[in-house]
Design a protein around this motif. Sequence first.
Motif, PDB file in Angstrom:
ATOM      1  N   PRO A  84       0.823  -1.221   0.000  1.00 18.13           N
ATOM      2  CA  PRO A  84       0.000   0.000   0.000  1.00 18.13           C
ATOM      3  C   PRO A  84       0.853   1.266   0.000  1.00 18.13           C
ATOM      4  O   PRO A  84       1.859   1.356   0.703  1.00 18.13           O
ATOM      5  N   GLU A  85       0.472   2.236  -0.835  1.00 16.77           N
ATOM      6  CA  GLU A  85       1.112   3.537  -0.873  1.00 16.77           C
ATOM      7  C   GLU A  85       0.026   4.596  -0.724  1.00 16.77           C
ATOM      8  O   GLU A  85      -1.162   4.277  -0.687  1.00 16.77           O
ATOM      9  N   ASP A  86       0.426   5.849  -0.652  1.00 20.16           N
ATOM     10  CA  ASP A  86      -0.546   6.935  -0.523  1.00 20.16           C
ATOM     11  C   ASP A  86      -1.500   6.953  -1.708  1.00 20.16           C
ATOM     12  O   ASP A  86      -1.089   7.151  -2.856  1.00 20.16           O
ATOM     13  N   GLU A  87      -2.783   6.703  -1.426  1.00 19.06           N
ATOM     14  CA  GLU A  87      -3.858   6.764  -2.423  1.00 19.06           C
ATOM     15  C   GLU A  87      -3.713   5.717  -3.531  1.00 19.06           C
ATOM     16  O   GLU A  87      -4.413   5.779  -4.541  1.00 19.06           O
ATOM     17  N   ILE A  88      -2.795   4.766  -3.369  1.00 22.57           N
ATOM     18  CA  ILE A  88      -2.586   3.725  -4.378  1.00 22.57           C
ATOM     19  C   ILE A  88      -2.462   2.372  -3.690  1.00 22.57           C
ATOM     20  O   ILE A  88      -1.804   2.253  -2.657  1.00 22.57           O
ATOM     21  N   LEU A  89      -3.087   1.371  -4.267  1.00 22.16           N
ATOM     22  CA  LEU A  89      -2.911   0.008  -3.782  1.00 22.16           C
ATOM     23  C   LEU A  89      -2.011  -0.698  -4.779  1.00 22.16           C
ATOM     24  O   LEU A  89      -2.432  -1.067  -5.876  1.00 22.16           O
ATOM     25  N   LYS A  90      -0.744  -0.858  -4.397  1.00 18.86           N
ATOM     26  CA  LYS A  90       0.231  -1.476  -5.288  1.00 18.86           C
ATOM     27  C   LYS A  90       0.357  -2.956  -4.968  1.00 18.86           C
ATOM     28  O   LYS A  90       0.510  -3.346  -3.817  1.00 18.86           O
ATOM     29  N   LEU A  91       0.286  -3.769  -6.002  1.00 20.21           N
ATOM     30  CA  LEU A  91       0.385  -5.221  -5.858  1.00 20.21           C
ATOM     31  C   LEU A  91       1.542  -5.737  -6.695  1.00 20.21           C
ATOM     32  O   LEU A  91       1.728  -5.322  -7.844  1.00 20.21           O
ATOM     33  N   ASN A 123     -17.705  -2.662  -4.873  1.00 21.85           N
ATOM     34  CA  ASN A 123     -18.505  -2.279  -3.703  1.00 21.85           C
ATOM     35  C   ASN A 123     -17.838  -1.207  -2.839  1.00 21.85           C
ATOM     36  O   ASN A 123     -18.223  -1.013  -1.687  1.00 21.85           O
ATOM     37  N   CYS A 124     -16.837  -0.528  -3.400  1.00 18.65           N
ATOM     38  CA  CYS A 124     -16.143   0.521  -2.637  1.00 18.65           C
ATOM     39  C   CYS A 124     -16.841   1.864  -2.836  1.00 18.65           C
ATOM     40  O   CYS A 124     -17.233   2.208  -3.954  1.00 18.65           O
ATOM     41  N   GLU A 125     -16.971   2.621  -1.765  1.00 21.54           N
ATOM     42  CA  GLU A 125     -17.584   3.944  -1.851  1.00 21.54           C
ATOM     43  C   GLU A 125     -16.648   4.935  -2.527  1.00 21.54           C
ATOM     44  O   GLU A 125     -17.077   5.814  -3.263  1.00 21.54           O
ATOM     45  N   GLU A 126     -15.348   4.810  -2.259  1.00 21.09           N
ATOM     46  CA  GLU A 126     -14.350   5.675  -2.884  1.00 21.09           C
ATOM     47  C   GLU A 126     -13.463   4.840  -3.807  1.00 21.09           C
ATOM     48  O   GLU A 126     -13.085   3.719  -3.460  1.00 21.09           O
ATOM     49  N   PHE A 127     -13.137   5.395  -4.968  1.00 26.71           N
ATOM     50  CA  PHE A 127     -12.342   4.657  -5.951  1.00 26.71           C
ATOM     51  C   PHE A 127     -10.947   4.349  -5.421  1.00 26.71           C
ATOM     52  O   PHE A 127     -10.277   5.213  -4.846  1.00 26.71           O
ATOM     53  N   VAL A 128     -10.535   3.110  -5.608  1.00 30.12           N
ATOM     54  CA  VAL A 128      -9.202   2.671  -5.191  1.00 30.12           C
ATOM     55  C   VAL A 128      -8.367   2.438  -6.442  1.00 30.12           C
ATOM     56  O   VAL A 128      -8.721   1.607  -7.289  1.00 30.12           O
ATOM     57  N   ARG A 129      -7.268   3.161  -6.570  1.00 29.30           N
ATOM     58  CA  ARG A 129      -6.416   2.987  -7.739  1.00 29.30           C
ATOM     59  C   ARG A 129      -5.509   1.782  -7.539  1.00 29.30           C
ATOM     60  O   ARG A 129      -4.803   1.682  -6.531  1.00 29.30           O
ATOM     61  N   ILE A 130      -5.554   0.863  -8.495  1.00 30.38           N
ATOM     62  CA  ILE A 130      -4.768  -0.365  -8.433  1.00 30.38           C
ATOM     63  C   ILE A 130      -3.581  -0.268  -9.385  1.00 30.38           C
ATOM     64  O   ILE A 130      -3.737   0.113 -10.548  1.00 30.38           O
ATOM     65  N   VAL A 131      -2.394  -0.627  -8.895  1.00 30.77           N
ATOM     66  CA  VAL A 131      -1.204  -0.715  -9.752  1.00 30.77           C
ATOM     67  C   VAL A 131      -0.610  -2.105  -9.556  1.00 30.77           C
ATOM     68  O   VAL A 131      -0.191  -2.464  -8.461  1.00 30.77           O
ATOM     69  N   LEU A 132      -0.628  -2.882 -10.631  1.00 22.09           N
ATOM     70  CA  LEU A 132      -0.120  -4.255 -10.578  1.00 22.09           C
ATOM     71  C   LEU A 132       1.210  -4.333 -11.307  1.00 22.09           C
ATOM     72  O   LEU A 132       1.346  -3.835 -12.422  1.00 22.09           O
ATOM     73  N   ASP A 133       2.185  -4.963 -10.670  1.00 28.21           N
ATOM     74  CA  ASP A 133       3.524  -5.031 -11.250  1.00 28.21           C
ATOM     75  C   ASP A 133       4.102  -6.434 -11.091  1.00 28.21           C
ATOM     76  O   ASP A 133       3.630  -7.219 -10.267  1.00 28.21           O
ATOM     77  N   ALA A 134       5.130  -6.722 -11.882  1.00 26.45           N
ATOM     78  CA  ALA A 134       5.846  -7.991 -11.797  1.00 26.45           C
ATOM     79  C   ALA A 134       7.266  -7.768 -12.298  1.00 26.45           C
ATOM     80  O   ALA A 134       7.457  -7.172 -13.363  1.00 26.45           O
ATOM     81  N   GLU A 135       8.230  -8.223 -11.528  1.00 27.10           N
ATOM     82  CA  GLU A 135       9.638  -8.069 -11.907  1.00 27.10           C
ATOM     83  C   GLU A 135      10.001  -6.620 -12.209  1.00 27.10           C
ATOM     84  O   GLU A 135      10.808  -6.340 -13.098  1.00 27.10           O
ATOM     85  N   ASN A 136       9.374  -5.687 -11.501  1.00 26.01           N
ATOM     86  CA  ASN A 136       9.644  -4.259 -11.670  1.00 26.01           C
ATOM     87  C   ASN A 136       9.427  -3.804 -13.119  1.00 26.01           C
ATOM     88  O   ASN A 136      10.080  -2.890 -13.615  1.00 26.01           O
ATOM     89  N   TYR A 137       8.472  -4.450 -13.796  1.00 22.52           N
ATOM     90  CA  TYR A 137       8.218  -4.162 -15.208  1.00 22.52           C
ATOM     91  C   TYR A 137       7.794  -2.716 -15.438  1.00 22.52           C
ATOM     92  O   TYR A 137       8.233  -2.074 -16.398  1.00 22.52           O
TER      93      TYR A 137
END
Length: 204
Positions: A84-91, A123-137
């Motif tokens: 998790p980062e500020d305002e971003i959900l990093k996976l 089902n989230c009331e506020e939008f959650v920004r998702i950032v998906l990464d692999a091998e630092n691509y």
Amino acid sequence: MKVLEKQARTVDEAVQLALEELGVSRDEVEVEVIDEGNKGILSFLSKPTKVKVTVKPKPEEVAVGFLNGLLHFIDKNAKVKCLPEDEILKLEIESEDAGILIGKRGSTLDALQYLTSLVVNKNCEEFVRIVLDAENYREKREDTLEHLALKIADKVKETKKSIMLEPMYPNERRIIHTTLQKDRKIVTKSVGKEPYRRVIISLK
């Protein structure tokens, strides 16, 4: 998922009892009234209110659970880490064969990110920004595009002819535009329709 049933004289009292036991706030749960109860004329005829309180899963729990289930069919050994980062959900996906999960120019990774975002934000009331990464691509691809933008800009200045780049995803085009926006001799614009939209780099 934590679920608790409670009884009390009123719905509010029953919900409060459940919140205290679960250690969560009201906006973190969903409440279902199982039995509205009955105050009755005499005390011994009264019937308590009964509610079922369910703790809503957190966005990161939904994201990791969805991805793990999906990746099971692609790479059983792949693992998902939540950063998790500020305002971003990093996976971050960890895999011995990350190339399959990344795909050509990140196409598979972008598709997985898009699907995860849909599931998390359903089902989230506020939008959650998702950032998906692999091998630092993501970082490697950004560096590649920045170098490409500068290289093409130099060629445009030298030849005085506009150059159209290959089709790119919106986030990749944004990197090209951002990289060259401070160049006083260069202008960029996107043309075409998705998924074949391209960036044209030209002299001002």
